[in-house]
Write a protein that holds these residues in place. Sequence first.
Motif, PDB file in Angstrom:
ATOM      1  N   VAL A   5       0.892  -1.166   0.000  1.00  0.00           N
ATOM      2  CA  VAL A   5       0.000   0.000   0.000  1.00  0.00           C
ATOM      3  C   VAL A   5       0.927   1.212   0.000  1.00  0.00           C
ATOM      4  CG1 VAL A   5      -1.822   1.235   1.222  1.00  0.00           C
ATOM      5  CG2 VAL A   5      -1.910  -1.238   1.022  1.00  0.00           C
ATOM      6  N   SER A   6       1.078   1.769  -1.195  1.00  0.00           N
ATOM      7  CA  SER A   6       2.105   2.796  -1.379  1.00  0.00           C
ATOM      8  C   SER A   6       1.653   4.169  -0.881  1.00  0.00           C
ATOM      9  CB  SER A   6       2.545   2.846  -2.839  1.00  0.00           C
ATOM     10  OG  SER A   6       1.477   2.559  -3.712  1.00  0.00           O
ATOM     11  N   GLU A   7       0.341   4.340  -0.627  1.00  0.00           N
ATOM     12  CA  GLU A   7      -0.146   5.580  -0.004  1.00  0.00           C
ATOM     13  C   GLU A   7      -1.449   5.324   0.729  1.00  0.00           C
ATOM     14  OE1 GLU A   7      -0.623   9.058  -2.546  1.00  0.00           O
ATOM     15  OE2 GLU A   7       1.215   8.523  -3.639  1.00  0.00           O
ATOM     16  N   PHE A   8      -1.602   5.908   1.870  1.00  0.00           N
ATOM     17  CA  PHE A   8      -2.874   6.210   2.528  1.00  0.00           C
ATOM     18  C   PHE A   8      -2.537   7.342   3.475  1.00  0.00           C
ATOM     19  CE2 PHE A   8      -1.019   3.172   5.575  1.00  0.00           C
ATOM     20  CZ  PHE A   8      -1.285   3.756   6.795  1.00  0.00           C
ATOM     21  N   GLY A   9      -3.540   8.045   3.989  1.00  0.00           N
ATOM     22  CA  GLY A   9      -3.189   9.143   4.898  1.00  0.00           C
ATOM     23  C   GLY A   9      -4.320  10.136   5.042  1.00  0.00           C
ATOM     24  N   ALA A  10      -4.051  11.203   5.762  1.00  0.00           N
ATOM     25  CA  ALA A  10      -5.044  12.244   6.028  1.00  0.00           C
ATOM     26  C   ALA A  10      -4.310  13.526   6.394  1.00  0.00           C
ATOM     27  CB  ALA A  10      -5.937  11.810   7.188  1.00  0.00           C
ATOM     28  N   GLY A  11      -4.981  14.654   6.204  1.00  0.00           N
ATOM     29  CA  GLY A  11      -4.330  15.945   6.465  1.00  0.00           C
ATOM     30  C   GLY A  11      -4.531  16.414   7.901  1.00  0.00           C
ATOM     31  N   ALA A  54      -4.632  10.812  13.273  1.00  0.00           N
ATOM     32  CA  ALA A  54      -4.276   9.622  14.068  1.00  0.00           C
ATOM     33  C   ALA A  54      -5.391   8.577  13.982  1.00  0.00           C
ATOM     34  CB  ALA A  54      -4.033  10.027  15.515  1.00  0.00           C
ATOM     35  N   ASN A  55      -6.628   9.052  13.974  1.00  0.00           N
ATOM     36  CA  ASN A  55      -7.786   8.142  13.894  1.00  0.00           C
ATOM     37  C   ASN A  55      -7.789   7.397  12.556  1.00  0.00           C
ATOM     38  OD1 ASN A  55     -10.100   7.012  14.979  1.00  0.00           O
ATOM     39  ND2 ASN A  55     -11.446   8.622  14.171  1.00  0.00           N
ATOM     40  N   VAL A  56      -7.460   8.094  11.499  1.00  0.00           N
ATOM     41  CA  VAL A  56      -7.369   7.422  10.184  1.00  0.00           C
ATOM     42  C   VAL A  56      -6.343   6.294  10.272  1.00  0.00           C
ATOM     43  CG1 VAL A  56      -6.574   7.724   7.793  1.00  0.00           C
ATOM     44  CG2 VAL A  56      -8.218   9.330   8.770  1.00  0.00           C
TER      45      VAL A  56
END
Length: 620
Positions: A522-528, A547-549
């Motif tokens: 999984v080369s990307e996941f995330g949140a701002g 952090a919740n993501v």
Amino acid sequence: MTAIIARPLAPRASSIFNFTFAVLVAICILATFTYAAPAPIVLTGADRRPATSLNGEWASIVDPYFNGLFSFHHEEKKNGFFMNYKAKPGDPFPTEYDFSKAPKLKVPGDWNTQRESLMYYEGPIWYEKDFTYEPKPHTHVFLHVGAANYHSWFWVNGQKVCEHEGGYTAFNCEVTQAIHSGDNFVVAAVDNTRREDNGPTLQPDWWNYGGLTREVSLIELPESFIDQYDLHLSRSEEGIIEGWVHVAGAQPGAKAEVEIPDLHAKTTADIGADGRARLHFNVQGLERWTPETPKLYNVKIAAGDDHIDELMGFRTIETGGTDILLNGKPIFLRGVAIHAEAPYRTGRAYSDKDAETLLGWAKELGCNYVRLAHYPHDETMLRAADRMGLLVWSENPVYWALQFDNPKVLAKAEQQLDEEINTSRNHPAIILWSMANETPNTAARTQFIETLATRARGLDPSRLITAALLVRAQGNTKIVDDPLGEALDVIGINEYIGWYEGHPESADTTQWQIAYQKPLIVSEFGAGAKAGLHGGENERWTEEYEANVYRHQLPMLNKISQLRGMSPWCLMDFRSPNRPLVGIQDEFNRKGLISDQGQKKAAFYVLQKAYKDKTVGKPD
Ligand code: GCB
């Protein structure tokens, strides 16, 4: 019409000055017609060569209409700014530029962060530097450019020495004919204007800093010299190092030699008609390079009068079913994605210190792996990864939607891929060559990237080929079946559950369907999140939300049986004009685990705990 007649393109020869100038112009015109600058070459291990640095302050002229290169009828000038002409009293023409009075820019360094007025300027900019030099007989002198973003032209003492496209790869222009004993000057024009037929193209999600962004130097080499080499551990024969050394201008019957003193290993091979000496030799007692023991050996390569002292590690990388095997053993890649954004000061990263800060944070996070997005990073970054024991995904800048049906665009992508691989092929840290990021699923795209994948395998059969794919959805099920997956050894996918779609908890009910029995990263996941902004865990932009993501992503990813690695987006906030939200983004993509000023956000600690406790991925 009057303007055309009134504008003297050549001086009248009415004085000694004018006569001298006319001769100079004539020589220059003649030189331009009779001397076509050769294409730049790639040197492996250029940073291991003794060099004369041209780093430091360069004079700069901002030239938005490229008036220094093109006449008012848009013809290439024969006496443009590259002549660095010094106006003299009595000249029967005006000289409208003067590098000696021009403001300075630091090299290496992007221009955008050096002057407020240049923040979103895309070029062109002229650079000039004076230097003294004493060339030796029977040598080649190369101007080594670590990277010039994007399109660049170079002249030495008014003579064009090369032109190059592609903003993230090193190239070397032969200047032997142009350089002389004593005072010299070099002029560069760099244009970073985004174009539809470039790679990257019009809309990347990062500010694509322009200029001479990496080191510039002069490298002197003998008449016949080692330009490229590849040495790696054989996958099929235990204890064998194999590869080749290419020697430019080698005489028939000449030999190349490789020695690893610490292993008491030495081998010699004949250089063939293609300039390559093929090597295959036994080593005993080799300590393999791993993230835990990143052992580097001094390797001496010699041919004729040329020799180079390299620092190399030896390991194998391959796949077995859905496993990634490092030195034959399954490994889980605990990673993070990194842009070449300079920590603390912003701008394009280039120094050892930048690399050590960024990779130091990755180590602190518990990583054994980094995705260096979205273009080839600097040699300093790769050397640091070799030293620090971080495996690397290195990426060709084929980002989003290029003109996949345009053969010229393919040629540019191939050139950048060739330069990336031929420059960086001896870093033990690099295990994956990534062909592209999030490209649209069309037949033209698939063919384009398959062509790149075949080329990469031809250039370097010792590493794995990947790309970051998009996923599609049916209800709660995410489907990975992009046909490009056929061409890859390792499938990369990007997904933003909880940020661009749904809520952090949406991950809890997501199912995965993957069409390929291959390892998956999984080369990307995330949140701002804005560092220091606190609130509820369902309040966007707070550290708690990010952090919740992560808290909901990690258990979901763990359920994907063929998951062999991850590189969440991303280590540090980075500048992107796509991110204008005032007070939060302020032109930065805020998906970093760390802010651009080095503040760690709550999600950093969530991921760090998972990596340290090995609660994510298979333990290794
Ligand atoms: C992506 C891109 C990356 C962006 C990121 C984002 O999918 O690959 O370049 O910066 O998403 O933040 O949207």
